[in-house]
Design a protein around this motif. Structure first.
Motif, PDB file in Angstrom:
ATOM      1  N   HIS A  61     -52.110  -2.254 -32.297  1.00 59.90           N
ATOM      2  CA  HIS A  61     -52.753  -1.096 -31.656  1.00 59.90           C
ATOM      3  C   HIS A  61     -53.984  -0.665 -32.460  1.00 59.90           C
ATOM      4  CE1 HIS A  61     -53.173   2.629 -29.409  1.00 59.90           C
ATOM      5  NE2 HIS A  61     -53.247   3.276 -30.559  1.00 59.90           N
ATOM      6  N   LEU A  62     -53.845  -0.610 -33.766  1.00 56.36           N
ATOM      7  CA  LEU A  62     -54.971  -0.222 -34.617  1.00 56.36           C
ATOM      8  C   LEU A  62     -56.039  -1.304 -34.613  1.00 56.36           C
ATOM      9  CD1 LEU A  62     -56.208   1.782 -36.583  1.00 56.36           C
ATOM     10  CD2 LEU A  62     -54.939   0.674 -38.436  1.00 56.36           C
ATOM     11  N   LEU A  63     -55.624  -2.558 -34.626  1.00 60.00           N
ATOM     12  CA  LEU A  63     -56.589  -3.655 -34.602  1.00 60.00           C
ATOM     13  C   LEU A  63     -57.395  -3.657 -33.301  1.00 60.00           C
ATOM     14  CD1 LEU A  63     -54.428  -6.510 -36.140  1.00 60.00           C
ATOM     15  CD2 LEU A  63     -56.403  -5.397 -37.196  1.00 60.00           C
ATOM     16  N   SER A  64     -56.727  -3.308 -32.182  1.00 56.93           N
ATOM     17  CA  SER A  64     -57.428  -3.241 -30.906  1.00 56.93           C
ATOM     18  C   SER A  64     -58.512  -2.173 -30.932  1.00 56.93           C
ATOM     19  CB  SER A  64     -56.445  -2.944 -29.763  1.00 56.93           C
ATOM     20  OG  SER A  64     -55.542  -4.007 -29.600  1.00 56.93           O
ATOM     21  N   ALA A  65     -58.241  -1.085 -31.635  1.00 54.75           N
ATOM     22  CA  ALA A  65     -59.198   0.017 -31.692  1.00 54.75           C
ATOM     23  C   ALA A  65     -60.440  -0.341 -32.494  1.00 54.75           C
ATOM     24  CB  ALA A  65     -58.527   1.251 -32.285  1.00 54.75           C
ATOM     25  N   ASP A 123     -61.184 -13.410 -38.243  1.00 53.08           N
ATOM     26  CA  ASP A 123     -61.930 -12.572 -39.187  1.00 53.08           C
ATOM     27  C   ASP A 123     -61.354 -11.157 -39.224  1.00 53.08           C
ATOM     28  OD1 ASP A 123     -63.561 -14.725 -39.645  1.00 53.08           O
ATOM     29  OD2 ASP A 123     -65.198 -14.017 -38.354  1.00 53.08           O
ATOM     30  N   LEU A 124     -61.018 -10.639 -38.050  1.00 52.97           N
ATOM     31  CA  LEU A 124     -60.447  -9.294 -37.967  1.00 52.97           C
ATOM     32  C   LEU A 124     -59.115  -9.232 -38.700  1.00 52.97           C
ATOM     33  CD1 LEU A 124     -60.748  -6.436 -36.584  1.00 52.97           C
ATOM     34  CD2 LEU A 124     -59.313  -7.357 -34.757  1.00 52.97           C
ATOM     35  N   MET A 125     -58.260 -10.243 -38.510  1.00 56.99           N
ATOM     36  CA  MET A 125     -56.954 -10.265 -39.157  1.00 56.99           C
ATOM     37  C   MET A 125     -57.109 -10.370 -40.677  1.00 56.99           C
ATOM     38  SD  MET A 125     -54.681  -9.976 -36.781  1.00 56.99           S
ATOM     39  CE  MET A 125     -53.167 -10.536 -37.551  1.00 56.99           C
ATOM     40  N   ALA A 126     -58.066 -11.181 -41.128  1.00 58.59           N
ATOM     41  CA  ALA A 126     -58.266 -11.357 -42.563  1.00 58.59           C
ATOM     42  C   ALA A 126     -58.775 -10.082 -43.221  1.00 58.59           C
ATOM     43  CB  ALA A 126     -59.250 -12.505 -42.804  1.00 58.59           C
ATOM     44  N   GLU A 127     -59.589  -9.330 -42.502  1.00 56.91           N
ATOM     45  CA  GLU A 127     -60.162  -8.097 -43.058  1.00 56.91           C
ATOM     46  C   GLU A 127     -59.195  -6.915 -42.994  1.00 56.91           C
ATOM     47  OE1 GLU A 127     -63.672  -7.499 -40.800  1.00 56.91           O
ATOM     48  OE2 GLU A 127     -64.657  -9.337 -41.505  1.00 56.91           O
ATOM     49  N   ASN A 128     -58.139  -7.042 -42.166  1.00 58.89           N
ATOM     50  CA  ASN A 128     -57.220  -5.918 -41.970  1.00 58.89           C
ATOM     51  C   ASN A 128     -55.769  -6.391 -42.034  1.00 58.89           C
ATOM     52  OD1 ASN A 128     -59.186  -3.598 -40.920  1.00 58.89           O
ATOM     53  ND2 ASN A 128     -59.788  -5.514 -39.911  1.00 58.89           N
ATOM     54  N   PRO A 129     -55.332  -6.939 -43.181  1.00 56.42           N
ATOM     55  CA  PRO A 129     -53.969  -7.471 -43.278  1.00 56.42           C
ATOM     56  C   PRO A 129     -52.915  -6.375 -43.109  1.00 56.42           C
ATOM     57  CG  PRO A 129     -54.974  -7.311 -45.448  1.00 56.42           C
ATOM     58  CD  PRO A 129     -56.061  -7.028 -44.457  1.00 56.42           C
ATOM     59  N   GLY A 130     -51.887  -6.691 -42.325  1.00 56.15           N
ATOM     60  CA  GLY A 130     -50.754  -5.782 -42.187  1.00 56.15           C
ATOM     61  C   GLY A 130     -50.930  -4.655 -41.200  1.00 56.15           C
ATOM     62  N   ALA A 135     -55.940 -11.018 -25.099  1.00 51.53           N
ATOM     63  CA  ALA A 135     -57.161 -11.537 -24.501  1.00 51.53           C
ATOM     64  C   ALA A 135     -58.238 -11.753 -25.563  1.00 51.53           C
ATOM     65  CB  ALA A 135     -57.660 -10.579 -23.422  1.00 51.53           C
ATOM     66  N   PHE A 136     -58.311 -10.842 -26.516  1.00 53.39           N
ATOM     67  CA  PHE A 136     -59.270 -10.977 -27.609  1.00 53.39           C
ATOM     68  C   PHE A 136     -58.956 -12.220 -28.442  1.00 53.39           C
ATOM     69  CE2 PHE A 136     -60.466  -9.280 -32.019  1.00 53.39           C
ATOM     70  CZ  PHE A 136     -61.756  -9.784 -31.933  1.00 53.39           C
ATOM     71  N   LYS A 137     -57.693 -12.415 -28.766  1.00 52.40           N
ATOM     72  CA  LYS A 137     -57.261 -13.565 -29.546  1.00 52.40           C
ATOM     73  C   LYS A 137     -57.586 -14.874 -28.821  1.00 52.40           C
ATOM     74  CE  LYS A 137     -53.049 -15.550 -31.570  1.00 52.40           C
ATOM     75  NZ  LYS A 137     -51.574 -15.328 -31.762  1.00 52.40           N
ATOM     76  N   PHE A 138     -57.382 -14.884 -27.498  1.00 50.23           N
ATOM     77  CA  PHE A 138     -57.620 -16.083 -26.699  1.00 50.23           C
ATOM     78  C   PHE A 138     -59.111 -16.362 -26.526  1.00 50.23           C
ATOM     79  CE2 PHE A 138     -58.508 -17.987 -22.546  1.00 50.23           C
ATOM     80  CZ  PHE A 138     -57.731 -19.139 -22.586  1.00 50.23           C
ATOM     81  N   SER A 139     -59.894 -15.316 -26.288  1.00 48.32           N
ATOM     82  CA  SER A 139     -61.302 -15.483 -25.926  1.00 48.32           C
ATOM     83  C   SER A 139     -62.205 -15.713 -27.135  1.00 48.32           C
ATOM     84  CB  SER A 139     -61.793 -14.257 -25.157  1.00 48.32           C
ATOM     85  OG  SER A 139     -61.015 -14.038 -24.001  1.00 48.32           O
ATOM     86  N   TYR A 140     -61.890 -15.062 -28.246  1.00 44.81           N
ATOM     87  CA  TYR A 140     -62.750 -15.134 -29.432  1.00 44.81           C
ATOM     88  C   TYR A 140     -61.898 -15.411 -30.666  1.00 44.81           C
ATOM     89  CZ  TYR A 140     -65.968 -13.023 -26.149  1.00 44.81           C
ATOM     90  OH  TYR A 140     -66.734 -12.768 -25.038  1.00 44.81           O
ATOM     91  N   PRO A 141     -61.370 -16.628 -30.791  1.00 47.38           N
ATOM     92  CA  PRO A 141     -60.431 -16.943 -31.868  1.00 47.38           C
ATOM     93  C   PRO A 141     -61.008 -16.753 -33.272  1.00 47.38           C
ATOM     94  CG  PRO A 141     -61.139 -18.937 -30.720  1.00 47.38           C
ATOM     95  CD  PRO A 141     -61.598 -17.788 -29.900  1.00 47.38           C
ATOM     96  N   GLN A 142     -62.279 -17.108 -33.494  1.00 48.13           N
ATOM     97  CA  GLN A 142     -62.858 -16.955 -34.826  1.00 48.13           C
ATOM     98  C   GLN A 142     -63.003 -15.484 -35.188  1.00 48.13           C
ATOM     99  OE1 GLN A 142     -63.542 -19.403 -37.207  1.00 48.13           O
ATOM    100  NE2 GLN A 142     -63.593 -17.502 -38.400  1.00 48.13           N
ATOM    101  N   GLU A 143     -63.514 -14.676 -34.255  1.00 55.61           N
ATOM    102  CA  GLU A 143     -63.647 -13.236 -34.503  1.00 55.61           C
ATOM    103  C   GLU A 143     -62.277 -12.602 -34.721  1.00 55.61           C
ATOM    104  OE1 GLU A 143     -65.175 -14.935 -32.235  1.00 55.61           O
ATOM    105  OE2 GLU A 143     -67.325 -14.497 -32.331  1.00 55.61           O
ATOM    106  N   PHE A 144     -61.263 -13.129 -33.995  1.00 57.22           N
ATOM    107  CA  PHE A 144     -59.900 -12.629 -34.173  1.00 57.22           C
ATOM    108  C   PHE A 144     -59.390 -12.929 -35.573  1.00 57.22           C
ATOM    109  CE2 PHE A 144     -55.302 -13.313 -34.039  1.00 57.22           C
ATOM    110  CZ  PHE A 144     -54.864 -12.107 -33.510  1.00 57.22           C
TER     111      PHE A 144
END
Length: 348
Positions: A258-262, A247-254, A236-245
């Motif tokens: 579950h951890l990303l959701s937290a 950014d989150l993936m780029a800042e936390n590779p790998g 839902a986060f990926k769908f609703s806020y693609p840019q923020e998603f």
């Protein structure tokens, strides 16, 4: 005029010392002052500080009502909104549980305010009276305090018999779903570490002209803290806020989903998290039916003329207006204690 009249008076919201006064029986009692306007809607500080002063009033009740003899002073209160009175009621009930001191109410100069305090049973609660319910024999529903689903059928029956006498089977089902889902959400999510008998909720329901008004409140952990635990949250986060998603993936590779959701809430506001809870699972898999958002409530508001939905939780507000068709989300200046879901629907 009220603000000018209180200019030189010590007010609890300023953090200054409260006045004490002798009660009718001669001993000293602390005064807990209610603000001129008790409201949770006026959270825009540029227009009004009513929200912040109401939150301070709740904090004072929580801190002082349980431990000392006191007066709850409404003498300067000129207006009370229904959504705020249910939160005040809950604060007094919880703070008064097991208290040994005595409390008394100081009435407002406004008879309209006094009527609200009587009809809601706030005045009886302050005085320590036991509150009982017989919804089949009253024309005006008081604030209902309960746990689990104990009162949900009685509430739907009250709406049908006292407010909406010609309710069709389909309408009754829609109302029943909305009320049951709201109450069930409290049991499923609001109090994750509490026993069933401790999962309290408070509900108020009445009409104003052709508007049916219903609000339910709990003092649980709040929607923003529970929505991130739903199995559909990451998608839902990926769908609703693609840019923020991204950014989150780029800042936390790998890192795992579950951890990303937290850590995702650092990227979005509490109001946006509430909005995600209203939409629920966007993948279509329906992997977690409990926690699919308050879809019955939202549908009820969307399908009726004049529908309006408010959700207050933690540091955010979600508002959906049927006439506008698009939700608005706001940040709060002070944290809201728990979750309040309110809907207004125009009666035929």
């Amino acid at each position: 005029m009220n603000d000018q009249g209180r200019k030189h008076r010590l007010y609890v919201g300023t953090g200054k010392a409260k006045k004490s006064s002798r009660g009718l029986s001669g001993y000293r009692r602390l005064k807990i002052f209610a603000p001129p306007m008790i409201s949770i809607y006026d959270f825009n500080a540029e227009r009004s500080d009513a929200y912040s002063r109401t939150m301070q009033f709740l904090a004072d009740i929580k801190k002082d009502f349980r431990r000392e003899n006191c007066f709850v002073d409404f003498s300067e209160t000129v207006a009370v909104t229904a959504a705020a009175i249910i939160v005040v009621y809950a604060a007094i009930e919880q703070a008064g549980a097991g208290r040994k001191g005595k409390a008394e109410i100081i009435w407002s100069k406004s008879e309209r305010v006094n009527r609200q305090l009587r009809l809601s049973n706030v005045s009886r609660l302050i005085r320590g009276h036991t509150i009982s319910y017989a919804l089949d024999s009253v024309s005006h529903m008081p604030i209902v305090s309960s746990v689990g689903g104990e009162m949900s059928d009685d509430i739907v029956d009250f709406i049908q018999n006292r407010i909406y006498a010609d309710m069709s089977a389909d309408t009754e089902h829609a109302y029943g779903d909305a009320v049951s889902e709201t109450i069930n959400n409290v049991g499923w999510h609001a109090y994750p570490k509490s026993k069933d008998g401790e999962k309290k909720w408070w509900l108020i329901c009445h009409t104003n002209g052709k508007q049916l008004y219903l609000a339910i409140y709990d003092t649980g952990v709040g929607i923003p803290k529970t929505v991130i635990e739903r199995r559909w949250f990451f998608e839902a986060f990926k769908f609703s806020y693609p840019q923020e998603f991204q950014d989150l993936m780029a800042e936390n590779p790998g890192k795992s989903s579950h951890l990303l959701s937290a850590i995702a809430p650092a990227q979005i506001s509490d109001a946006e998290l509430i909005g995600m809870s209203m939409r629920g699972d966007v993948s279509g898999t329906k992997v977690d039916k409990r926690g699919q958002g308050s879809k019955s409530i939202l549908k009820l508001v969307e399908d009726t003329s004049g529908g309006l939905l408010w959700v207050f939780s933690n540091n955010g507000v979600y508002k959906f207006d049927q006439a506008v068709k698009k939700p608005n989300m706001y940040a709060l200046p002070m944290q809201f204690p728990g979750t309040l879901v309110q809907w207004n629907i125009e009666l035929p």
